[in-house]
Design a protein around this motif. Structure first.
Motif, short mmCIF file in Angstrom:
data_model
loop_
_atom_site.label_atom_id
_atom_site.label_comp_id
_atom_site.label_asym_id
_atom_site.label_seq_id
_atom_site.Cartn_x
_atom_site.Cartn_y
_atom_site.Cartn_z
N ALA A 290 0.83 -1.21 0.00
CA ALA A 290 0.00 0.00 0.00
C ALA A 290 0.87 1.25 0.00
CB ALA A 290 -0.92 -0.01 1.22
N ALA A 291 1.97 1.22 0.73
CA ALA A 291 2.86 2.39 0.77
C ALA A 291 3.47 2.65 -0.60
CB ALA A 291 3.95 2.17 1.81
N GLN A 292 3.88 1.59 -1.29
CA GLN A 292 4.45 1.76 -2.62
C GLN A 292 3.40 2.28 -3.60
OE1 GLN A 292 6.69 -1.61 -4.04
NE2 GLN A 292 7.94 -1.76 -2.19
N LYS A 293 2.16 1.80 -3.45
CA LYS A 293 1.09 2.30 -4.31
C LYS A 293 0.86 3.79 -4.08
CE LYS A 293 -3.25 1.94 -3.21
NZ LYS A 293 -3.86 3.27 -3.42
N GLU A 294 0.84 4.20 -2.82
CA GLU A 294 0.65 5.61 -2.51
C GLU A 294 1.82 6.43 -3.03
OE1 GLU A 294 0.14 5.60 1.69
OE2 GLU A 294 -1.81 4.57 1.61
N GLY A 295 3.01 5.86 -2.98
CA GLY A 295 4.17 6.55 -3.53
C GLY A 295 4.02 6.78 -5.03
N LEU A 296 3.52 5.78 -5.73
CA LEU A 296 3.30 5.93 -7.17
C LEU A 296 2.22 6.97 -7.45
CD1 LEU A 296 3.53 2.18 -8.20
CD2 LEU A 296 5.02 4.01 -9.00
N GLU A 297 1.21 7.01 -6.61
CA GLU A 297 0.17 8.03 -6.79
C GLU A 297 0.78 9.43 -6.67
OE1 GLU A 297 -2.56 6.86 -3.75
OE2 GLU A 297 -3.66 5.47 -5.06
N ALA A 298 1.71 9.60 -5.75
CA ALA A 298 2.37 10.90 -5.58
C ALA A 298 3.21 11.24 -6.81
CB ALA A 298 3.25 10.88 -4.32
N VAL A 299 3.92 10.25 -7.34
CA VAL A 299 4.73 10.47 -8.54
C VAL A 299 3.83 10.87 -9.71
CG1 VAL A 299 6.27 9.39 -10.22
CG2 VAL A 299 6.54 8.89 -7.78
N ILE A 300 2.69 10.22 -9.83
CA ILE A 300 1.76 10.51 -10.94
C ILE A 300 1.21 11.92 -10.80
CG2 ILE A 300 -0.46 9.88 -11.96
CD1 ILE A 300 0.22 6.95 -11.09
N ARG A 301 0.85 12.32 -9.56
CA ARG A 301 0.35 13.68 -9.33
C ARG A 301 1.40 14.71 -9.70
NH1 ARG A 301 -1.70 11.45 -4.53
NH2 ARG A 301 0.02 12.34 -3.34
N LEU A 302 2.64 14.42 -9.35
CA LEU A 302 3.73 15.35 -9.68
C LEU A 302 3.90 15.47 -11.19
CD1 LEU A 302 6.20 17.08 -9.02
CD2 LEU A 302 7.54 14.97 -8.82
N ALA A 303 3.91 14.34 -11.88
CA ALA A 303 4.07 14.35 -13.34
C ALA A 303 2.94 15.13 -14.00
CB ALA A 303 4.13 12.93 -13.88
N ASP A 304 1.72 14.93 -13.51
CA ASP A 304 0.56 15.65 -14.06
C ASP A 304 0.68 17.16 -13.80
OD1 ASP A 304 -0.48 13.27 -14.94
OD2 ASP A 304 -1.88 13.04 -13.27
N ALA A 305 1.14 17.52 -12.60
CA ALA A 305 1.24 18.94 -12.25
C ALA A 305 2.29 19.65 -13.09
CB ALA A 305 1.58 19.08 -10.76
N LEU A 306 3.38 18.98 -13.41
CA LEU A 306 4.46 19.60 -14.16
C LEU A 306 4.22 19.60 -15.66
CD1 LEU A 306 7.60 18.22 -12.26
CD2 LEU A 306 6.52 20.46 -12.03
N SER A 307 3.35 18.72 -16.13
CA SER A 307 3.12 18.63 -17.58
C SER A 307 1.77 19.20 -18.01
CB SER A 307 3.20 17.16 -18.03
OG SER A 307 2.20 16.38 -17.37
N ARG A 364 11.66 26.93 -2.15
CA ARG A 364 11.79 28.38 -2.06
C ARG A 364 10.95 29.09 -3.11
NH1 ARG A 364 16.14 25.63 -0.49
NH2 ARG A 364 17.41 26.41 1.26
N GLY A 365 10.08 28.31 -3.78
CA GLY A 365 9.13 28.90 -4.73
C GLY A 365 9.67 29.13 -6.12
N LEU A 366 10.88 28.60 -6.46
CA LEU A 366 11.45 28.83 -7.79
C LEU A 366 11.17 27.65 -8.71
CD1 LEU A 366 13.27 30.81 -9.49
CD2 LEU A 366 15.13 29.21 -8.98
N ASP A 367 10.62 27.94 -9.87
CA ASP A 367 10.39 26.96 -10.93
C ASP A 367 11.57 27.02 -11.89
OD1 ASP A 367 9.57 25.38 -13.03
OD2 ASP A 367 7.58 26.28 -13.21
N THR A 368 12.36 25.99 -11.97
CA THR A 368 13.56 26.02 -12.80
C THR A 368 13.24 26.14 -14.29
OG1 THR A 368 13.61 23.59 -12.84
CG2 THR A 368 14.95 24.71 -11.16
N ALA A 369 12.01 25.79 -14.70
CA ALA A 369 11.64 25.92 -16.11
C ALA A 369 11.23 27.35 -16.44
CB ALA A 369 10.49 24.96 -16.44
N LYS A 370 10.73 28.08 -15.44
CA LYS A 370 10.32 29.47 -15.63
C LYS A 370 10.78 30.28 -14.40
CE LYS A 370 6.21 28.22 -18.33
NZ LYS A 370 4.72 28.32 -18.39
N PRO A 371 12.06 30.50 -14.26
CA PRO A 371 12.58 31.12 -13.03
C PRO A 371 12.18 32.59 -12.89
CG PRO A 371 14.34 30.86 -14.65
CD PRO A 371 13.15 30.16 -15.21
#
Length: 488
Positions: A290-307, A364-371
């Motif tokens: 279950a912990a690994q599944k939740e970890g993957l959910e976090a990775v997916i949320r991150l990928a979605d947020a950045l793309s 610190r609030g900096l986006d390296t793609a749009k600094p």
């Protein structure tokens, strides 16, 4: 299969009738026995060969046949397999039959080769056949026919063939079987012979399949593990294989298919809640799964947020999300290192290093793609001029030349990110020798075609691991990992 079967059935009836009229006690063959022999040799056997339509499953570089006292099955199988070279394993007693086999096949001495073997020593067969097989390109299929010969010859050849398959070679075992056997004449009814391929017991017995699957799983070959677990479950008529589902989850994770990996772990957790599987040895690892599944959910949320269209670095600043993302990259890199794919592993390690620095700037609030450097200075309560001066000073400590002003950078690479974080007083980057990171950057550049293309080496992968460990240790991230769940 024999397309002359009906004709042969009529001839067989006559053949059997003639033999039934002979007297076994006669000193000389009776006229009926002679007629039966002539009938077999001039009509039955030629029609049997002509009508035999079976073929092997591959185009074989070589076929190996044990020769017994009856040459007909060898002739049928050799014709059906049609290998580039045919080896006849015979004893001194059956040596004379090899010439008849070659003659009936109509192939020359370069194609058909007799091999004298012991009639009672399987190891002798192993040595003789191994010597010939080692001369064949490993990518080319080979076939084996242990129909004739002594028990030792048959078992020796079959065992060698099946063990050869374990070496990753295509090695098929065939046997000339029959649909009807004449008990009175003690021989197969002509026209009912057929070529049968024997399955390797290791491919069909569930216990062997499970053992091979577990071995592949431990080696990190999750694709092969999944395949063997599925086959074992099918042989046992099981609806599901929990181990196959788990293997597929790691197979997907290894190829960065995070959504599929998460779905498989979710499927596994659901199955473990059902009655037939509650007693599975995997049930005690439910929390870890279950912990690994939740970890993957976090990775997916991150990928979605950045793309996504509305890009957000908020998940990138979350320590738990960052930890699971680094764990995923580490999982993939480790698998590749274990497989000797160093260049891919190094690339993933660089990505992990870059990601960690992005995480530290996101805090610190900096986006390296749009600094937005002005916003960063407001967050850390520092003037842009002070930040610029400290940034250049940190570069100078590593022997790097002064470069363009920060505000002129439209994106932040990992070297810039490292020295920018040091200028901001970041504890994690201050704990790492800057010359070490500069050296890694130069090594990465040297591995690019435009800069000379020096293939990455194991030492580079090790250095990346050490730098990452030092950064993560000071970065106060949760201790998480995609360690494969143990199998019973």
């Amino acid at each position: 299969m024999n397309r002359k079967k009906e004709q042969l059935r009529e001839l067989w009836t006559r053949y059997k009738s003639l033999l039934g009229q002979t007297n076994a006690n006669r000193a000389e063959p009776s006229p009926q026995a002679k007629e039966a022999k002539e009938l077999y040799e001039t009509q039955i056997w030629p029609l049997t060969k002509e009508g035999f339509t079976d073929r092997g499953q591959e185009r074989y570089a070589a076929s190996f046949h044990t020769v017994g006292t009856t040459p007909e099955p060898v002739i049928l199988s050799a014709r059906a397999l049609d290998a580039e070279k045919v080896y006849l394993l015979h004893t001194k007693d059956t040596e004379k039959l090899c010439e008849r086999i070659r003659s009936e096949l109509g192939w020359g001495v370069d194609r058909v080769k007799p091999l004298l073997v012991s009639r009672s020593d399987p190891e002798d067969i192993y040595r003789q056949v191994r010597e010939q097989v080692d001369r064949i390109n490993p990518a080319e299929p080979v076939a084996f026919d242990p129909t004739g010969g002594t028990k030792a010859m048959v078992s020796g050849l079959a065992m060698f063939a099946f063990s050869l398959a374990e070496e990753g070679r295509v090695a098929h075992v065939y046997y000339v079987d029959n649909e009807e056997y004449d008990e009175q004449l003690r021989r197969p009814v002509a026209g009912t012979e057929f070529l049968k391929r024997l399955e390797n017991p290791r491919d069909v017995i569930p216990d062997w399949l499970c053992n091979r699957a577990k071995e592949a799983y431990l080696q990190g070959d999750f694709s092969r593990a999944k395949k063997n677990f599925i086959q074992a479950a099918e042989r046992e008529d099981k609806a599901h294989s929990l181990e196959a589902v788990l293997s597929e989850a790691y197979e997907s994770l290894d190829s960065a298919q995070f959504a599929q990996a998460k779905a498989k772990l979710e499927e596994l957790l659901n199955l473990l809640q059902k009655h037939p599987y509650k007693q599975s040895p995997l049930a005690k690892y439910t929390d870890a799964i279950a912990a690994q599944k939740e970890g993957l959910e976090a990775v997916i949320r991150l990928a979605d947020a950045l793309s996504g269209k509305e890009r957000s670095i908020a998940p990138l600043a979350e320590p738990t999300t960052a930890a699971w993302t680094l764990a995923a990259l580490d999982f993939m890199a480790t698998r590749r290192l274990d497989a000797g794919r160093i260049a891919e592993a190094v690339l993933l390690r660089y990505r992990a290093l870059e990601f960690f620095l992005q995480h530290r700037l996101a805090l610190r609030g900096l986006d390296t793609a749009k600094p937005d450097y002005q916003k960063l200075c407001e967050t850390v309560q520092m003037s842009l001029e002070d930040l610029q001066n400290k940034y250049q000073a940190e570069r100078a400590k590593a022997g790097l030349k002064s470069e363009e002003k920060l505000e002129q950078k439209t994106a932040v690479d990992f070297v810039t990110a490292f020295f920018l974080l040091r200028a901001l007083g970041d504890e994690a980057t201050l704990a790492v020798n800057p010359n070490k990171l500069v050296g890694l950057a130069k090594a990465r550049n040297s591995s690019v075609f435009a800069h000379g293309f020096e293939p990455p080496k194991q030492g580079m992968a090790d250095d990346l691991v050490h730098v990452l460990q030092a950064l993560v240790e000071k970065g106060v991230l949760p201790q998480v990992a995609y360690n494969p769940i143990p199998l019973a």
